[in-house]
Design a protein around this motif. Structure first.
Motif, PDB file in Angstrom:
ATOM      1  N   ALA A 153      -2.798   6.824   0.171  1.00 28.09           N
ATOM      2  CA  ALA A 153      -3.742   7.875   0.544  1.00 28.09           C
ATOM      3  C   ALA A 153      -3.877   7.994   2.056  1.00 28.09           C
ATOM      4  CB  ALA A 153      -5.104   7.612  -0.090  1.00 28.09           C
ATOM      5  N   ALA A 154      -3.626   6.890   2.760  1.00 26.61           N
ATOM      6  CA  ALA A 154      -3.714   6.902   4.216  1.00 26.61           C
ATOM      7  C   ALA A 154      -2.375   7.209   4.884  1.00 26.61           C
ATOM      8  CB  ALA A 154      -4.234   5.562   4.714  1.00 26.61           C
ATOM      9  N   GLY A 155      -1.355   7.476   4.076  1.00 22.17           N
ATOM     10  CA  GLY A 155      -0.068   7.865   4.647  1.00 22.17           C
ATOM     11  C   GLY A 155       0.966   6.754   4.691  1.00 22.17           C
ATOM     12  N   PHE A 156       0.601   5.548   4.247  1.00 22.50           N
ATOM     13  CA  PHE A 156       1.503   4.402   4.287  1.00 22.50           C
ATOM     14  C   PHE A 156       2.234   4.211   2.962  1.00 22.50           C
ATOM     15  CE2 PHE A 156      -1.000   2.963   7.920  1.00 22.50           C
ATOM     16  CZ  PHE A 156      -0.094   2.201   8.650  1.00 22.50           C
ATOM     17  N   GLU A 157       3.309   3.463   3.032  1.00 19.94           N
ATOM     18  CA  GLU A 157       3.988   2.925   1.845  1.00 19.94           C
ATOM     19  C   GLU A 157       3.827   1.414   1.881  1.00 19.94           C
ATOM     20  OE1 GLU A 157       8.499   2.255   0.042  1.00 19.94           O
ATOM     21  OE2 GLU A 157       8.196   3.588   1.776  1.00 19.94           O
ATOM     22  N   LEU A 158       3.134   0.856   0.899  1.00 17.05           N
ATOM     23  CA  LEU A 158       2.950  -0.592   0.835  1.00 17.05           C
ATOM     24  C   LEU A 158       4.289  -1.259   0.525  1.00 17.05           C
ATOM     25  CD1 LEU A 158       0.943  -2.994   0.882  1.00 17.05           C
ATOM     26  CD2 LEU A 158       0.627  -2.637  -1.574  1.00 17.05           C
ATOM     27  N   MET A 159       4.677  -2.220   1.342  1.00 15.38           N
ATOM     28  CA  MET A 159       5.965  -2.883   1.159  1.00 15.38           C
ATOM     29  C   MET A 159       5.817  -4.301   0.637  1.00 15.38           C
ATOM     30  SD  MET A 159       7.812  -1.579   4.664  1.00 15.38           S
ATOM     31  CE  MET A 159       9.455  -2.135   4.204  1.00 15.38           C
ATOM     32  N   ALA A 160       4.654  -4.917   0.874  1.00 17.78           N
ATOM     33  CA  ALA A 160       4.433  -6.299   0.447  1.00 17.78           C
ATOM     34  C   ALA A 160       4.106  -6.344  -1.033  1.00 17.78           C
ATOM     35  CB  ALA A 160       3.291  -6.914   1.263  1.00 17.78           C
ATOM     36  N   THR A 161       4.194  -7.542  -1.605  1.00 17.08           N
ATOM     37  CA  THR A 161       3.948  -7.725  -3.038  1.00 17.08           C
ATOM     38  C   THR A 161       2.645  -8.447  -3.318  1.00 17.08           C
ATOM     39  OG1 THR A 161       5.141  -9.818  -3.107  1.00 17.08           O
ATOM     40  CG2 THR A 161       6.422  -7.797  -3.478  1.00 17.08           C
ATOM     41  N   GLY A 162       2.058  -9.038  -2.291  1.00 19.05           N
ATOM     42  CA  GLY A 162       0.824  -9.799  -2.488  1.00 19.05           C
ATOM     43  C   GLY A 162       1.037 -11.208  -2.927  1.00 19.05           C
ATOM     44  N   ASP A 163       2.288 -11.634  -3.028  1.00 26.31           N
ATOM     45  CA  ASP A 163       2.579 -13.015  -3.466  1.00 26.31           C
ATOM     46  C   ASP A 163       2.346 -13.998  -2.334  1.00 26.31           C
ATOM     47  OD1 ASP A 163       3.300 -12.057  -5.924  1.00 26.31           O
ATOM     48  OD2 ASP A 163       5.389 -11.763  -5.366  1.00 26.31           O
TER      49      ASP A 163
END
Length: 268
Positions: A258-268
């Motif tokens: 929604a803020a224009g980013f693509e999340l790349m991390a997995t949170g692991d």
């Protein structure tokens, strides 16, 4: 080009607020100490996301996050000048550069999310064609004034190379108004002081009276990839690590989008 239904600049605050009301599970262990202060130094790109999700993190953990947002080069200067932080958010190449003079922990060091460069115009004006490099070239030649970020930033440096690549640098440079988004660059377009601006998509979400035309075409695009790092002098890194895990959870994907980013991390 973004359609009216999906254009990131329309209603982003409303979407983020709505997302914050959704139940989101935290993957943070219950054994972490609560009530710690987390000092965050961050470039301006992730500001909308962080300000939206920090209250949820604080409510769930008892920690308190104190963010400072500034131009990425200013953040580098602050760190070089001895200002301390528990967590750093910067473009990945700048984290690598920072590590030459500031020791960083291996924990909490992740590639977080990426964001592209967008074109904006004043609300109500005709949207230019930006679908091809030739179309972008024409737009820049036709514009009376153009807002760019400072050339010592990742986006500003890329755009300087871009106009050279397009063969229009000598014509475009006299039209340029240099101002960072975090210092009000997008507002120059809203006020009519620039016909068009190019900034990170995440940094043009909040200003009123502008329209996001879309992202630069792939041949001219350069994504800024943000990462996280924890200075080695942080002797209690667990709260900062918890915040990094929180930001990178899959459940946060829609916040970043929604803020224009693509999340790349997995949170692991």
């Amino acid at each position: 080009m973004f359609s009216m239904a999906t254009r990131p600049g329309i209603g982003v605050v409303g979407r983020l607020v709505a997302l914050s009301l959704c139940p989101l599970a935290l993957s943070i262990t219950a054994t972490l100490a609560t009530g710690d202060e987390i000092r965050v130094l961050s470039g301006g790109g992730p500001q909308v996301v962080l300000r939206t999700v920090i209250p949820e993190f604080e409510g769930a953990t008892g920690h308190r996050v104190h963010p400072t947002f500034a131009l990425v080069t200013v953040i580098q200067q602050k760190l070089a000048g001895g200002e301390e932080a528990d967590l750093i958010l910067l473009p990945v190449p700048l984290i690598a550069a920072t590590e030459k003079s500031l020791a960083l922990r291996s924990e909490g060091r992740i590639v977080l999310a990426r964001v592209g460069i967008a074109v904006i115009v004043r609300k109500g004006t005709t949207l230019p064609d930006i679908s091809t490099p030739d179309a972008v070239r024409k737009m820049l030649l036709d514009a009376r004034s153009i807002e760019f970020p400072p050339p010592n930033t990742p986006v500003g440096a890329h755009l300087a190379r871009m106009i050279e690549q397009l063969g229009i640098a000598d014509v475009v440079r006299p039209k340029l108004v240099i101002k960072a988004a975090i210092d009000g660059g997008a507002e120059l377009v809203a006020k009519g002081e620039a016909d068009v601006a190019m900034q990170l998509l995440s940094e043009v979400q909040l200003p009123k009276d502008i329209t996001v035309v879309g992202l630069l075409p792939s041949a001219l695009q350069s994504f800024v990839v943000y990462g996280t790092a924890i200075p080695a002098y942080n002797e209690r890194p667990e709260p900062a690590i918890a915040f990094v895990k929180f930001l990178s959870e899959p459940s946060k994907k829609d916040f970043w989008k929604a803020a224009g980013f693509e999340l790349m991390a997995t949170g692991d």
